[in-house]
Write a protein that holds these residues in place. Sequence first.
Motif, mmCIF file in Angstrom:
data_model
loop_
_atom_site.group_PDB
_atom_site.id
_atom_site.type_symbol
_atom_site.label_atom_id
_atom_site.label_comp_id
_atom_site.label_asym_id
_atom_site.label_seq_id
_atom_site.Cartn_x
_atom_site.Cartn_y
_atom_site.Cartn_z
ATOM 1 N N LEU A 1 0.849 -1.180 0.000
ATOM 2 C CA LEU A 1 0.000 0.000 0.000
ATOM 3 C C LEU A 1 0.889 1.237 0.000
ATOM 4 C CD1 LEU A 1 -3.240 0.697 1.810
ATOM 5 C CD2 LEU A 1 -1.357 2.259 2.274
ATOM 6 N N VAL A 2 0.500 2.235 -0.809
ATOM 7 C CA VAL A 2 1.246 3.489 -0.888
ATOM 8 C C VAL A 2 0.278 4.643 -0.647
ATOM 9 C CG1 VAL A 2 2.676 4.990 -2.311
ATOM 10 C CG2 VAL A 2 2.862 2.496 -2.557
ATOM 11 N N ALA A 3 0.617 5.489 0.326
ATOM 12 C CA ALA A 3 -0.197 6.676 0.596
ATOM 13 C C ALA A 3 0.697 7.907 0.485
ATOM 14 C CB ALA A 3 -0.815 6.594 1.982
ATOM 15 N N THR A 4 0.314 8.808 -0.420
ATOM 16 C CA THR A 4 1.049 10.046 -0.652
ATOM 17 C C THR A 4 0.090 11.212 -0.459
ATOM 18 O OG1 THR A 4 2.464 8.935 -2.273
ATOM 19 C CG2 THR A 4 2.430 11.353 -2.304
ATOM 20 N N PRO A 5 0.396 12.158 0.411
ATOM 21 C CA PRO A 5 -0.513 13.287 0.633
ATOM 22 C C PRO A 5 -0.922 13.965 -0.677
ATOM 23 C CG PRO A 5 1.213 13.311 2.280
ATOM 24 C CD PRO A 5 1.583 12.236 1.296
ATOM 25 N N GLY A 6 -2.221 14.214 -0.811
ATOM 26 C CA GLY A 6 -2.750 14.866 -2.002
ATOM 27 C C GLY A 6 -3.079 13.926 -3.135
ATOM 28 N N GLN A 7 -2.830 12.622 -2.962
ATOM 29 C CA GLN A 7 -3.111 11.644 -4.015
ATOM 30 C C GLN A 7 -3.986 10.517 -3.473
ATOM 31 O OE1 GLN A 7 0.459 10.200 -5.936
ATOM 32 N NE2 GLN A 7 1.454 12.214 -5.892
ATOM 33 N N ARG A 8 -4.662 9.842 -4.429
ATOM 34 C CA ARG A 8 -5.402 8.652 -4.027
ATOM 35 C C ARG A 8 -4.422 7.589 -3.567
ATOM 36 N NH1 ARG A 8 -10.464 7.051 -6.399
ATOM 37 N NH2 ARG A 8 -9.503 5.142 -7.190
ATOM 38 N N PRO A 9 -4.766 6.839 -2.533
ATOM 39 C CA PRO A 9 -3.861 5.762 -2.132
ATOM 40 C C PRO A 9 -3.788 4.690 -3.211
ATOM 41 C CG PRO A 9 -5.922 5.625 -0.916
ATOM 42 C CD PRO A 9 -5.959 6.926 -1.671
ATOM 43 N N LYS A 10 -2.652 4.023 -3.282
ATOM 44 C CA LYS A 10 -2.434 2.981 -4.283
ATOM 45 C C LYS A 10 -2.297 1.625 -3.592
ATOM 46 C CE LYS A 10 0.633 3.524 -7.629
ATOM 47 N NZ LYS A 10 1.961 3.583 -8.330
ATOM 48 N N LEU A 11 -2.901 0.614 -4.181
ATOM 49 C CA LEU A 11 -2.748 -0.754 -3.729
ATOM 50 C C LEU A 11 -2.069 -1.556 -4.825
ATOM 51 C CD1 LEU A 11 -3.301 -3.165 -1.809
ATOM 52 C CD2 LEU A 11 -5.530 -3.417 -2.961
ATOM 53 N N VAL A 12 -0.903 -2.096 -4.521
ATOM 54 C CA VAL A 12 -0.219 -3.022 -5.426
ATOM 55 C C VAL A 12 -0.538 -4.419 -4.913
ATOM 56 C CG1 VAL A 12 1.955 -3.719 -6.450
ATOM 57 C CG2 VAL A 12 1.596 -1.322 -5.800
ATOM 58 N N PHE A 13 -1.358 -5.120 -5.646
ATOM 59 C CA PHE A 13 -1.978 -6.355 -5.154
ATOM 60 C C PHE A 13 -1.361 -7.561 -5.846
ATOM 61 C CE2 PHE A 13 -5.365 -9.556 -4.903
ATOM 62 C CZ PHE A 13 -5.733 -9.465 -3.559
ATOM 63 N N LEU A 14 -0.770 -8.442 -5.045
ATOM 64 C CA LEU A 14 -0.161 -9.655 -5.602
ATOM 65 C C LEU A 14 -1.213 -10.737 -5.756
ATOM 66 C CD1 LEU A 14 2.275 -11.328 -6.505
ATOM 67 C CD2 LEU A 14 2.669 -11.915 -4.093
ATOM 68 N N GLN A 15 -1.410 -11.141 -7.017
ATOM 69 C CA GLN A 15 -2.332 -12.230 -7.341
ATOM 70 C C GLN A 15 -1.567 -13.203 -8.250
ATOM 71 O OE1 GLN A 15 -5.795 -11.396 -9.821
ATOM 72 N NE2 GLN A 15 -7.105 -12.384 -8.292
ATOM 73 N N PRO A 16 -0.755 -14.062 -7.649
ATOM 74 C CA PRO A 16 0.173 -14.871 -8.444
ATOM 75 C C PRO A 16 -0.520 -15.950 -9.261
ATOM 76 C CG PRO A 16 0.209 -15.575 -6.166
ATOM 77 C CD PRO A 16 -0.669 -14.363 -6.210
ATOM 78 N N HIS A 17 0.168 -16.394 -10.299
ATOM 79 C CA HIS A 17 -0.246 -17.609 -10.998
ATOM 80 C C HIS A 17 0.220 -18.779 -10.143
ATOM 81 C CE1 HIS A 17 -1.609 -15.544 -14.556
ATOM 82 N NE2 HIS A 17 -0.443 -14.946 -14.723
#
Length: 437
Positions: A68-84
């Motif tokens: 998870l990435v949270a940067t002031p002034g921006q929408r938070p980002k979720l980098v989601f691992l969904q492996p094969h």
Amino acid sequence: MPAALYPAHLDTLLARTAEALARGGFDHLVVPSGTLHYQAFDDRDYPYAVNPQFKAWLPVTKAPGSWLVATPGQRPKLVFLQPHDYWHVVPEAPGGYWAGHFDIVVVRDAADAARHLPADPSRCAILGEAQSALGDYVPNNPPAVIAYLEYHRAFKTPYEVAMMREASRIGVRAHRAAERAFRAGASEFGIHLAYCQAAGQDANDLPYGNIVCLNEHAAVLHYTDRDRVPPKAARSFLIDAGASFGGYACDITRTYSADRGDEFQAMIDAVDAAQLKMCDAVRDGADYRQIHLDAHLALAVILRDAGILRITADDAVARGVSSAFFPHGIGHGIGLQVHDVAGFAASDAGGTIAKPEGHPYLRLTRTLAPGMAVTIEPGIYFIDMLLDELKAKGLGDTVDWDRVAAFKPYGGIRIEDDVVCTDGAPINLTREAFSAT
């Protein structure tokens, strides 16, 4: 209900993050969800536990390798691992009421997550365990950032209270099933299985290992052995067991006598009545340390009324006799973790509020304020080691040992509720849930 409250919860987290980053001198908050731990000299992993700093943002508890990435002034980002992967169940694609509030990137390999994290790791406050490191993105856990976030995590948003209310509902349903199993003559292990079945949660889902005690086992505060065969005569039953919902926990303890009309049940009823008064003390401005000290006096009165103490309740507290029967703290913070963090924090900049002298096991020393959620769990126990210490200290004459002998076969009593402080009367999530079933 949680869905409608979630946007405001997220706004609160974003505001807290902006302040925490400013205090630490960072631009981004980066939070790994955590990774699997493998046992030494084996190819089996320990049960996965999500990083609490991660699940504070979203109700996802089974997505190792995500970020998870949270940067002031921006929408938070979720980098989601969904492996094969055809060896294990792959986490479901992100979805639900929370997903629309994030920029979501799905990756198939854990190493690919680095491409979607902020470009300069040195400008990131990375909160997690060392094993979660990914290349140059190594958890640094800046004290100023953690101190601020954890201090304010004590103040639950309405969304969090709603999540805890759902956890309490599940936990109480399971507690009801556990009592039925006890009354039917089940073993400790059988009661545990009945609890898990009713909760729909197993050992990896529950917020902590169930404490299921029959008879003298209730004198072991964290008894988790769970005999497979019931005793010849079940006299008493103590269960300390919780449940989870979306990453939030409940923590509930109840005690029962097999004979609803005996002296032990009368003592349970007295502890229950005293505990309700302690719960009502969870008010804005209350010093949690004082609630703990007042609990000692209330329990000493019960011990005196039962003929166990030969001295007054005041003397029992002053001389440390009450601690032999009530050796733990009155409770702790609760929320994302059963023993929630920053229980001793003096401020959001750090520092420590000391425990009262002679009370080493109290887990919370802060002054209560609206939004804080705590447990209230007084207990009376008959523990050989502590009773022997009383005698060794020359305090044996303060106790009627014949009365102690009469109660020792029952082990002990603990009653525990989860209570939320408000600007008025407290919210007892546990009693609410019991009243509704």
